[in-house]
Design a protein around this motif. Structure first.
Motif, short mmCIF file in Angstrom:
data_model
loop_
_atom_site.label_atom_id
_atom_site.label_comp_id
_atom_site.label_asym_id
_atom_site.label_seq_id
_atom_site.Cartn_x
_atom_site.Cartn_y
_atom_site.Cartn_z
N ALA A 93 0.75 -1.47 -0.42
CA ALA A 93 -0.01 -0.39 -0.31
C ALA A 93 1.10 1.16 0.20
O ALA A 93 0.78 2.51 -0.57
CB ALA A 93 -0.94 0.26 1.67
N ARG A 94 1.80 1.33 0.59
CA ARG A 94 2.64 2.34 1.01
C ARG A 94 3.51 2.70 -0.46
O ARG A 94 3.72 3.79 -1.03
CB ARG A 94 4.44 1.98 1.66
CG ARG A 94 3.45 2.16 3.17
CD ARG A 94 4.06 2.03 4.76
NE ARG A 94 3.98 1.82 5.81
CZ ARG A 94 3.99 1.35 6.43
NH1 ARG A 94 5.23 0.80 6.70
NH2 ARG A 94 3.35 1.82 8.49
N LEU A 95 3.87 1.57 -1.51
CA LEU A 95 4.36 1.43 -2.46
C LEU A 95 3.73 1.59 -3.27
O LEU A 95 4.29 3.54 -4.29
CB LEU A 95 5.20 -0.21 -2.65
CG LEU A 95 5.71 0.10 -4.13
CD1 LEU A 95 7.13 0.30 -4.50
CD2 LEU A 95 6.15 -1.67 -4.53
N ARG A 96 2.19 1.90 -3.78
CA ARG A 96 1.15 1.98 -4.48
C ARG A 96 1.58 3.54 -4.07
O ARG A 96 1.58 4.34 -5.24
CB ARG A 96 -0.11 0.81 -4.33
CG ARG A 96 -0.94 1.62 -5.00
CD ARG A 96 -2.27 0.92 -4.47
NE ARG A 96 -2.12 2.05 -3.56
CZ ARG A 96 -3.12 1.56 -2.50
NH1 ARG A 96 -3.38 -0.13 -2.14
NH2 ARG A 96 -3.46 2.61 -1.26
N ASP A 97 1.16 4.12 -2.98
CA ASP A 97 1.01 5.53 -3.01
C ASP A 97 2.05 6.23 -3.14
O ASP A 97 1.84 7.23 -4.01
CB ASP A 97 0.61 5.44 -1.13
CG ASP A 97 -0.67 5.24 -1.16
OD1 ASP A 97 -1.89 4.59 -2.06
OD2 ASP A 97 -1.26 5.35 -0.12
N ALA A 104 4.55 10.08 -9.54
CA ALA A 104 3.99 10.03 -11.11
C ALA A 104 3.18 12.01 -11.13
O ALA A 104 2.67 11.68 -12.24
CB ALA A 104 2.98 8.77 -11.63
N GLY A 105 2.56 12.29 -10.06
CA GLY A 105 2.35 13.21 -10.23
C GLY A 105 0.52 13.66 -9.57
O GLY A 105 -0.43 14.11 -10.16
N ALA A 108 0.75 0.61 -8.90
CA ALA A 108 2.41 0.79 -8.50
C ALA A 108 2.97 0.80 -9.79
O ALA A 108 3.74 1.90 -10.13
CB ALA A 108 3.36 0.29 -7.53
N ALA A 109 2.71 -0.60 -10.51
CA ALA A 109 3.84 -0.58 -11.83
C ALA A 109 3.61 0.62 -13.10
O ALA A 109 4.48 0.45 -13.71
CB ALA A 109 3.98 -2.10 -12.15
N SER A 110 2.28 0.77 -12.78
CA SER A 110 1.61 1.28 -14.01
C SER A 110 1.85 2.79 -13.75
O SER A 110 1.96 3.33 -15.43
CB SER A 110 0.03 0.84 -14.23
OG SER A 110 -0.35 1.99 -13.12
N LYS A 111 2.35 3.07 -12.81
CA LYS A 111 3.00 4.02 -12.64
C LYS A 111 4.27 4.65 -13.10
O LYS A 111 4.96 5.75 -12.77
CB LYS A 111 2.50 5.33 -11.50
CG LYS A 111 0.88 5.27 -10.58
CD LYS A 111 0.69 6.23 -12.04
CE LYS A 111 -0.97 5.81 -10.89
NZ LYS A 111 -1.83 6.79 -11.55
N ILE A 112 5.12 4.27 -13.14
CA ILE A 112 7.12 4.14 -12.88
C ILE A 112 6.75 4.95 -14.72
O ILE A 112 7.64 5.37 -14.32
CB ILE A 112 7.68 2.59 -13.08
CG1 ILE A 112 7.22 2.16 -11.81
CG2 ILE A 112 8.54 2.66 -13.20
CD1 ILE A 112 8.25 0.99 -11.56
N PRO A 113 6.13 4.44 -16.14
CA PRO A 113 6.86 4.59 -16.54
C PRO A 113 6.74 6.85 -16.83
O PRO A 113 7.09 7.62 -17.95
CB PRO A 113 4.97 4.52 -18.17
CG PRO A 113 5.37 3.11 -17.67
CD PRO A 113 4.87 3.78 -15.97
N LEU A 114 5.78 6.93 -15.73
CA LEU A 114 5.54 8.16 -15.63
C LEU A 114 6.43 9.01 -14.76
O LEU A 114 6.62 10.07 -14.44
CB LEU A 114 3.86 8.86 -15.12
CG LEU A 114 2.56 8.36 -15.62
CD1 LEU A 114 1.78 8.46 -15.13
CD2 LEU A 114 2.98 9.02 -17.13
N PHE A 115 7.21 8.36 -13.68
CA PHE A 115 8.57 9.40 -13.57
C PHE A 115 9.36 9.75 -14.31
O PHE A 115 9.77 9.81 -14.77
CB PHE A 115 9.54 7.95 -12.90
CG PHE A 115 8.48 7.56 -11.63
CD1 PHE A 115 7.12 7.18 -11.19
CD2 PHE A 115 8.93 6.56 -10.63
CE1 PHE A 115 6.81 6.91 -10.42
CE2 PHE A 115 8.64 5.97 -9.59
CZ PHE A 115 7.89 5.73 -9.14
#
Length: 359
Positions: free
Chosen positions: A260-264, A270-271, A316-323
């Motif tokens: 949960a912490r990783l996801r958030d 990712a903004g 969480a994984a789906s947000k990484i491309p937005l970093f």
């Protein structure tokens, strides 16, 4: 994959061992138990009180088998449930993101992986059983809640979503079930005072609405019940998830909190904005302040399945491309891969966390 599994038969060892042991006990009971009669003295010419006929021996053997039969039946039922969930278990992260962002825990996916969702709507229907549904407002709609509402005997229903994409997809999906000029799916925000102006509904359903507000109307949580009060004619049902604890004694619980912490963290990097859950006491206090009378409160423990936990990792994984920082993105990707391995190595279907309904 379960390490304790016979690869040729596909049967877990924790099914085989107790079954074999218990069946062995049944055989021993059938053939050996009558021998105990020889250890007891009785007068010649009198039949032994411990002599067993075949019928009695079969009864003893069957009694020994009952624990094994009950155990195998329970495991079979669990396996059937797992297979039904696995049909929707593997999906692209982008698809999982769209589902979870829109509805978080009340989607068709959650329905298949988290039993309380279905039990909660059963409870709401039971609470409403003696009263007509009339006009219904789904204050924070999603596929799960709207599909349920479509099965009710309503005069009309209105569903609000804060996602334009969700509005369009739901209008398309339910086009054949929306009564023209009666039912509505509306894209809107509860910050908009003109939305639903002057409209009142017999029943208002706030299905995980409070937890999702921070993603669409930040800092409006303490005002949402005043707003909903204006549109409630008779009855409101508020469904929320209890916030996760800060720690757990179980390995699975610890991992769920970590995920949960990783996801958030990924959502923030990712903004985007995270959802925020509120405890029962907070919700009751703010409902009372808004003028609602609390009639009943029900608690529903959550069964955490592997499928549902993996969806949180997919978010969480789906947000990484937005970093923006690619080195940081690479580090997070490696960490997520390690998390997935830890999930696979654990047994799931455990109770951890819970939801509540206030009416």
């Amino acid at each position: 994959m379960d390490a304790a599994r016979d690869k040729r038969s596909g049967i877990p060892l924790h099914w085989i061992v107790p079954t074999v042991v218990t069946l062995s006990c049944a055989i021993i009971g059938y053939f050996m138990f009558p021998l105990f009669s020889h250890h007891h003295h009785h007068h010649p010419g009198h039949p032994s009180p411990f002599k067993f006929n075949k019928k009695v021996k079969f009864v003893v053997a069957f009694a020994c088998m009952l624990p094994a039969l009950a155990y195998v039946y329970v495991k079979y039922a669990q396996a059937q449930e797992t297979r039904s969930r696995d049909k929707i278990k593997w999906m692209p992260p982008s698809q999982a993101l769209e589902i979870v962002q829109s509805d978080w825990k009340k989607t068709a996916l959650a329905q298949a992986t988290s039993k309380p969702c279905c039990l909660i709507f059963d409870y709401v229907a039971k609470q409403q059983a003696k009263n007509p549904w009339g006009a219904v407002l789904d204050a924070g709609t999603g596929n799960h809640s709207l599909s349920w509402i479509l099965g009710l005997n309503t005069q009309k229903w209105t569903a609000i979503t804060g996602s334009k994409q969700r509005e369009e997809s739901m209008k398309s999906e339910y086009s054949g079930r929306i009564r023209s000029g009666v039912d509505e799916i509306i894209f809107g925000n509860w910050l908009d005072e003109d939305m639903l102006q002057g409209q009142k509904f017999d029943v208002v359903l706030a299905d995980y609405l409070v937890g999702s507000i921070d993603g669409f109307a930040p800092y409006f949580q303490d005002k949402i019940f005043e707003r909903l009060k204006k549109h409630t004619k008779k009855q409101i049902y508020v469904i929320n998830m209890e916030p996760l604890p800060s720690d757990s004694l179980s390995p699975q619980g610890k991992l769920i909190i970590e995920i949960a912490r990783l996801r958030d963290a990924c959502i923030l990097l990712a903004g985007h904005r995270c959802y925020r859950e509120y405890p029962l006491e907070w919700t009751i206090d703010h409902m009372k302040q808004a003028g609602f009378k609390i009639v009943d409160v029900a608690h529903f423990p959550t069964t955490q399945t592997r499928s549902f936990v993996e969806v949180q990792v997919d978010v969480a994984a789906s947000k990484i491309p937005l970093f923006r920082d690619r080195e940081l993105a690479s580090s997070f990707s490696s960490h997520i891969a390690a998390i997935r391995r830890r999930i696979s190595a654990m047994d799931w279907n455990i109770r951890f966390g819970g939801d509540y309904v206030i009416s």
